[in-house]
Design an enzyme around this catalytic site. Structure first.
Site, PDB file in Angstrom:
ATOM      1  N   ILE A  16      91.815 -57.589  17.799  1.00  0.00           N
ATOM      2  CA  ILE A  16      91.086 -56.321  17.925  1.00  0.00           C
ATOM      3  C   ILE A  16      89.808 -56.515  18.750  1.00  0.00           C
ATOM      4  O   ILE A  16      89.540 -55.745  19.681  1.00  0.00           O
ATOM      5  CB  ILE A  16      90.756 -55.726  16.537  1.00  0.00           C
ATOM      6  CG1 ILE A  16      92.049 -55.417  15.777  1.00  0.00           C
ATOM      7  CG2 ILE A  16      89.898 -54.466  16.673  1.00  0.00           C
ATOM      8  CD1 ILE A  16      91.865 -55.028  14.323  1.00  0.00           C
ATOM      9  N   ASP A  21      82.514 -66.118  17.672  1.00  0.00           N
ATOM     10  CA  ASP A  21      83.772 -66.426  16.988  1.00  0.00           C
ATOM     11  C   ASP A  21      83.820 -67.926  16.785  1.00  0.00           C
ATOM     12  O   ASP A  21      83.197 -68.676  17.540  1.00  0.00           O
ATOM     13  CB  ASP A  21      84.982 -65.964  17.822  1.00  0.00           C
ATOM     14  CG  ASP A  21      86.258 -65.871  16.987  1.00  0.00           C
ATOM     15  OD1 ASP A  21      86.613 -66.860  16.312  1.00  0.00           O
ATOM     16  OD2 ASP A  21      86.901 -64.807  17.002  1.00  0.00           O
ATOM     17  N   ALA A  51      86.057 -53.441  10.497  1.00  0.00           N
ATOM     18  CA  ALA A  51      86.750 -54.633   9.973  1.00  0.00           C
ATOM     19  C   ALA A  51      87.020 -54.451   8.476  1.00  0.00           C
ATOM     20  O   ALA A  51      88.070 -53.908   8.094  1.00  0.00           O
ATOM     21  CB  ALA A  51      85.941 -55.889  10.269  1.00  0.00           C
ATOM     22  N   ARG A  52      86.077 -54.886   7.657  1.00  0.00           N
ATOM     23  CA  ARG A  52      86.203 -54.710   6.209  1.00  0.00           C
ATOM     24  C   ARG A  52      84.832 -54.396   5.631  1.00  0.00           C
ATOM     25  O   ARG A  52      83.829 -54.992   6.048  1.00  0.00           O
ATOM     26  CB  ARG A  52      86.757 -55.983   5.545  1.00  0.00           C
ATOM     27  CG  ARG A  52      88.258 -56.176   5.686  1.00  0.00           C
ATOM     28  CD  ARG A  52      89.067 -55.154   4.881  1.00  0.00           C
ATOM     29  NE  ARG A  52      90.502 -55.312   5.005  1.00  0.00           N
ATOM     30  CZ  ARG A  52      91.284 -54.675   5.878  1.00  0.00           C
ATOM     31  NH1 ARG A  52      90.745 -53.822   6.736  1.00  0.00           N
ATOM     32  NH2 ARG A  52      92.581 -54.871   5.896  1.00  0.00           N
ATOM     33  N   ASP A  59      83.970 -47.354   9.432  1.00  0.00           N
ATOM     34  CA  ASP A  59      85.340 -46.923   9.108  1.00  0.00           C
ATOM     35  C   ASP A  59      85.776 -47.514   7.769  1.00  0.00           C
ATOM     36  O   ASP A  59      86.755 -47.059   7.182  1.00  0.00           O
ATOM     37  CB  ASP A  59      86.298 -47.404  10.208  1.00  0.00           C
ATOM     38  CG  ASP A  59      87.730 -46.919  10.004  1.00  0.00           C
ATOM     39  OD1 ASP A  59      87.908 -45.711   9.715  1.00  0.00           O
ATOM     40  OD2 ASP A  59      88.675 -47.732  10.112  1.00  0.00           O
ATOM     41  N   GLU A  87      86.401 -47.711  -1.384  1.00  0.00           N
ATOM     42  CA  GLU A  87      87.004 -46.643  -0.572  1.00  0.00           C
ATOM     43  C   GLU A  87      87.792 -45.687  -1.455  1.00  0.00           C
ATOM     44  O   GLU A  87      88.636 -46.154  -2.234  1.00  0.00           O
ATOM     45  CB  GLU A  87      87.911 -47.266   0.489  1.00  0.00           C
ATOM     46  CG  GLU A  87      87.111 -48.084   1.499  1.00  0.00           C
ATOM     47  CD  GLU A  87      87.957 -48.723   2.591  1.00  0.00           C
ATOM     48  OE1 GLU A  87      89.187 -48.533   2.601  1.00  0.00           O
ATOM     49  OE2 GLU A  87      87.378 -49.413   3.432  1.00  0.00           O
ATOM     50  N   HIS A 116      88.690 -45.245   6.958  1.00  0.00           N
ATOM     51  CA  HIS A 116      89.581 -46.403   7.140  1.00  0.00           C
ATOM     52  C   HIS A 116      90.824 -45.972   7.940  1.00  0.00           C
ATOM     53  O   HIS A 116      91.962 -46.156   7.511  1.00  0.00           O
ATOM     54  CB  HIS A 116      89.991 -47.028   5.797  1.00  0.00           C
ATOM     55  CG  HIS A 116      90.453 -48.451   5.935  1.00  0.00           C
ATOM     56  ND1 HIS A 116      90.264 -49.393   4.965  1.00  0.00           N
ATOM     57  CD2 HIS A 116      91.099 -49.092   6.948  1.00  0.00           C
ATOM     58  CE1 HIS A 116      90.772 -50.548   5.359  1.00  0.00           C
ATOM     59  NE2 HIS A 116      91.289 -50.392   6.564  1.00  0.00           N
ATOM     60  N   GLY A 174      91.351 -46.751  11.250  1.00  0.00           N
ATOM     61  CA  GLY A 174      91.530 -47.543  12.471  1.00  0.00           C
ATOM     62  C   GLY A 174      92.981 -47.704  12.887  1.00  0.00           C
ATOM     63  O   GLY A 174      93.329 -47.620  14.060  1.00  0.00           O
ATOM     64  N   ALA A 175      93.857 -47.926  11.913  1.00  0.00           N
ATOM     65  CA  ALA A 175      95.266 -48.199  12.237  1.00  0.00           C
ATOM     66  C   ALA A 175      96.125 -46.939  12.125  1.00  0.00           C
ATOM     67  O   ALA A 175      97.343 -47.021  12.199  1.00  0.00           O
ATOM     68  CB  ALA A 175      95.804 -49.283  11.313  1.00  0.00           C
TER      69      ALA A 175
HETATM   70  N1  LIG Z   1      89.848 -50.356  10.249  1.00  0.00           N
HETATM   71  C1  LIG Z   1      91.115 -50.624  10.164  1.00  0.00           C
HETATM   72  O1  LIG Z   1      91.934 -49.736   9.920  1.00  0.00           O
HETATM   73  C2  LIG Z   1      91.618 -52.023  10.382  1.00  0.00           C
HETATM   74  C3  LIG Z   1      92.921 -52.221  10.864  1.00  0.00           C
HETATM   75  C4  LIG Z   1      93.341 -53.509  11.136  1.00  0.00           C
HETATM   76  C5  LIG Z   1      92.500 -54.591  10.892  1.00  0.00           C
HETATM   77  N2  LIG Z   1      91.260 -54.383  10.391  1.00  0.00           N
HETATM   78  C6  LIG Z   1      90.346 -55.522  10.144  1.00  0.00           C
HETATM   79  O2  LIG Z   1      90.051 -56.136  11.370  1.00  0.00           O
HETATM   80  C7  LIG Z   1      90.021 -57.557  11.186  1.00  0.00           C
HETATM   81  C8  LIG Z   1      90.355 -58.235  12.501  1.00  0.00           C
HETATM   82  O3  LIG Z   1      91.718 -57.948  12.851  1.00  0.00           O
HETATM   83  P1  LIG Z   1      92.437 -58.711  14.060  1.00  0.00           P
HETATM   84  O4  LIG Z   1      93.795 -58.137  14.184  1.00  0.00           O
HETATM   85  O5  LIG Z   1      91.563 -58.749  15.242  1.00  0.00           O
HETATM   86  O6  LIG Z   1      92.543 -60.169  13.417  1.00  0.00           O
HETATM   87  P2  LIG Z   1      92.610 -61.555  14.194  1.00  0.00           P
HETATM   88  O7  LIG Z   1      93.041 -62.541  13.188  1.00  0.00           O
HETATM   89  O8  LIG Z   1      93.374 -61.406  15.458  1.00  0.00           O
HETATM   90  O9  LIG Z   1      91.081 -61.808  14.603  1.00  0.00           O
HETATM   91  C9  LIG Z   1      90.094 -62.187  13.708  1.00  0.00           C
HETATM   92  C10 LIG Z   1      89.107 -63.059  14.477  1.00  0.00           C
HETATM   93  O10 LIG Z   1      88.028 -63.371  13.608  1.00  0.00           O
HETATM   94  C11 LIG Z   1      87.681 -64.705  13.850  1.00  0.00           C
HETATM   95  N3  LIG Z   1      86.933 -65.288  12.744  1.00  0.00           N
HETATM   96  C12 LIG Z   1      87.383 -65.985  11.673  1.00  0.00           C
HETATM   97  N4  LIG Z   1      86.361 -66.375  10.919  1.00  0.00           N
HETATM   98  C13 LIG Z   1      85.237 -65.911  11.518  1.00  0.00           C
HETATM   99  C14 LIG Z   1      83.863 -66.003  11.200  1.00  0.00           C
HETATM  100  N5  LIG Z   1      83.439 -66.667  10.122  1.00  0.00           N
HETATM  101  N6  LIG Z   1      82.992 -65.406  12.032  1.00  0.00           N
HETATM  102  C15 LIG Z   1      83.411 -64.745  13.133  1.00  0.00           C
HETATM  103  N7  LIG Z   1      84.701 -64.642  13.486  1.00  0.00           N
HETATM  104  C16 LIG Z   1      85.603 -65.215  12.677  1.00  0.00           C
HETATM  105  C17 LIG Z   1      88.992 -65.421  14.101  1.00  0.00           C
HETATM  106  O11 LIG Z   1      88.783 -66.670  14.784  1.00  0.00           O
HETATM  107  C18 LIG Z   1      89.711 -64.389  14.954  1.00  0.00           C
HETATM  108  O12 LIG Z   1      89.455 -64.586  16.328  1.00  0.00           O
HETATM  109  C19 LIG Z   1      91.076 -57.785  10.100  1.00  0.00           C
HETATM  110  O13 LIG Z   1      90.858 -58.960   9.371  1.00  0.00           O
HETATM  111  C20 LIG Z   1      90.950 -56.565   9.230  1.00  0.00           C
HETATM  112  O14 LIG Z   1      90.084 -56.852   8.173  1.00  0.00           O
HETATM  113  C21 LIG Z   1      90.803 -53.125  10.133  1.00  0.00           C
END
Ligand SMILES: NC(=O)c1ccc[n+]([C@@H]2O[C@H](COP(=O)([O-])OP(=O)(O)OC[C@H]3O[C@@H](n4cnc5c(N)ncnc54)[C@H](O)[C@@H]3O)[C@@H](O)[C@H]2O)c1
Length: 319
Positions: free
Chosen positions: A156, A175, A235-236, A260, A265, A283, A285-286
């Protein structure tokens, strides 16, 4: 007897294409009948005799997994955030847990950009003013030349970088695993976490919720941000200490936020809701047709793989 697969996702998060894949295998589908996440009590009943499960946002607790054992073989999460699933219990009962990497990245990145724009131009606030007979006109900032800080440059975060590059933003990132292609093609500069917070005009969170990230946006870090800056969270909710965010927003430490996701929630009785400089989405996003189909199909394929004796592709549990 037909193998049973439970689809925990509510109707609008279910993909017909995914259901066709499961039907074609002759599985009997057990569907969430409510327009909300299933409760633990409901899951405890519905999981009995089921061999596979496609999970949405419902909490798949240790008790639910124990109730599904020994029949349950796989829980395929639609999405990548699997903090709602007790993976230790899954491991203990030999249940595979899979995710759908990349399926919703573009959708979440679109919403993150939407929230950045909503915050920068106060779009919801102007909408509300007009609905109430007013003509509030906010003087905002252009995104071109503004600095975006991306925390978590995964699927993302990477999609957000591509979009922000198109807007002419300067992109900083933090990252644990830097991606060279983004340094080369999108001018992304990787910096230590606190430096990203200090230098960005917009900080957008895209890291998973885990021990190292929960509470990472606390008053100390918010105090490092520019007074004119915004924090965006798709994210979360757990990544932000919401009481600290409230303090930062009311004390003028930052200019605004767009959220979001929340610790709870929906965010009932949150003091953040009193503030005019916060934009909320639910929430969502997806929540696009493309992401629902993409994640549903990937999850269904994982269920088929495991139930037909093959290895899953995107397992998060080593069995
Ligand atoms: N709002 C929504 O509807 C929605 C939908 C999908 C995902 N998400 C959230 O988005 C997050 C990211 O999704 P993604 O598909 O990009 O996942 P992903 O696994 O592709 O990317 C996560 C990134 O975070 C990095 N990371 C790990 N530990 C870290 C740290 N301590 N500090 C900084 N970066 C760190 C990882 O190296 C990776 O590059 C998910 O974990 C989820 O919680 C939210």
């Amino acid at each position: 007897m037909k193998k049973k697969v439970l689809i925990g996702s509510r109707e609008r998060s279910r993909s017909l294409e995914a259901m066709r894949i499961l039907n074609a295998q002759g599985y009997e589908l057990v569907l969430n009948p409510y327009d909300r996440a299933l409760t633990e009590d409901e899951l405890l009943e519905m999981i009995k005799g089921v061999e596979g499960m496609i999970a949405g946002s419902e909490k798949v607790t240790a008790a639910v997994i124990a109730a599904g054992a020994p029949t349950l073989k796989v829980i395929a999460k639609q999405g990548v955030g699997y903090n709602t699933i007790n993976v230790d219990a899954a491991k203990e009962h030999g249940v595979a847990v899979t995710i759908t990497p990349g399926a919703n990245s573009k959708s979440v990145a679109d919403l993150a950009m939407g929230l950045i724009m909503a915050a920068a131009r106060q779009i919801p606030q102007m909408d509300l003013s007009i609905r109430n007979g007013g003509w509030y006109r906010h003087t905002g900032v252009e995104l071109g030349g503004e600095v975006l800080g991306i925390i978590g440059m995964g699927n993302i975060g990477g999609e957000v970088a591509k979009r922000a590059y198109g807007f002419g933003m300067k992109i900083l990132a933090y990252d644990v695993y830097p991606r060279q292609e983004f340094i080369d093609n999108y001018g992304v500069t990787y910096l230590p976490l606190d430096e990203v917070f200090a230098k960005a005009d917009f900080v957008s969170l895209h890291a998973p919720a885990m021990a190292q990230t929960v509470g990472m946006v606390n008053i100390e870090r918010l105090s490092k941000m520019k007074k004119t800056s915004y924090i965006i969270n798709t994210a979360r909710g757990e990544l932000i200490v919401e009481d600290d965010l409230y303090k930062a927003l009311t004390q003028g430490l930052i200019a605004g936020a767009a959220l979001d996701v929340f610790a709870q929630e929906p965010p009932k009785d949150s003091p953040l809701m009193e503030l005019k400089n916060v934009v909320f989405t639910s929430h969502a996003g997806a929540y696009t047709n493309e992401a629902i189909v993409g994640a549903g199909v990937m999850a269904a394929e994982e269920v088929v793989r495991v139930l037909s004796g093959s290895e899953p592709k995107y397992s998060v549990v080593k069995l």
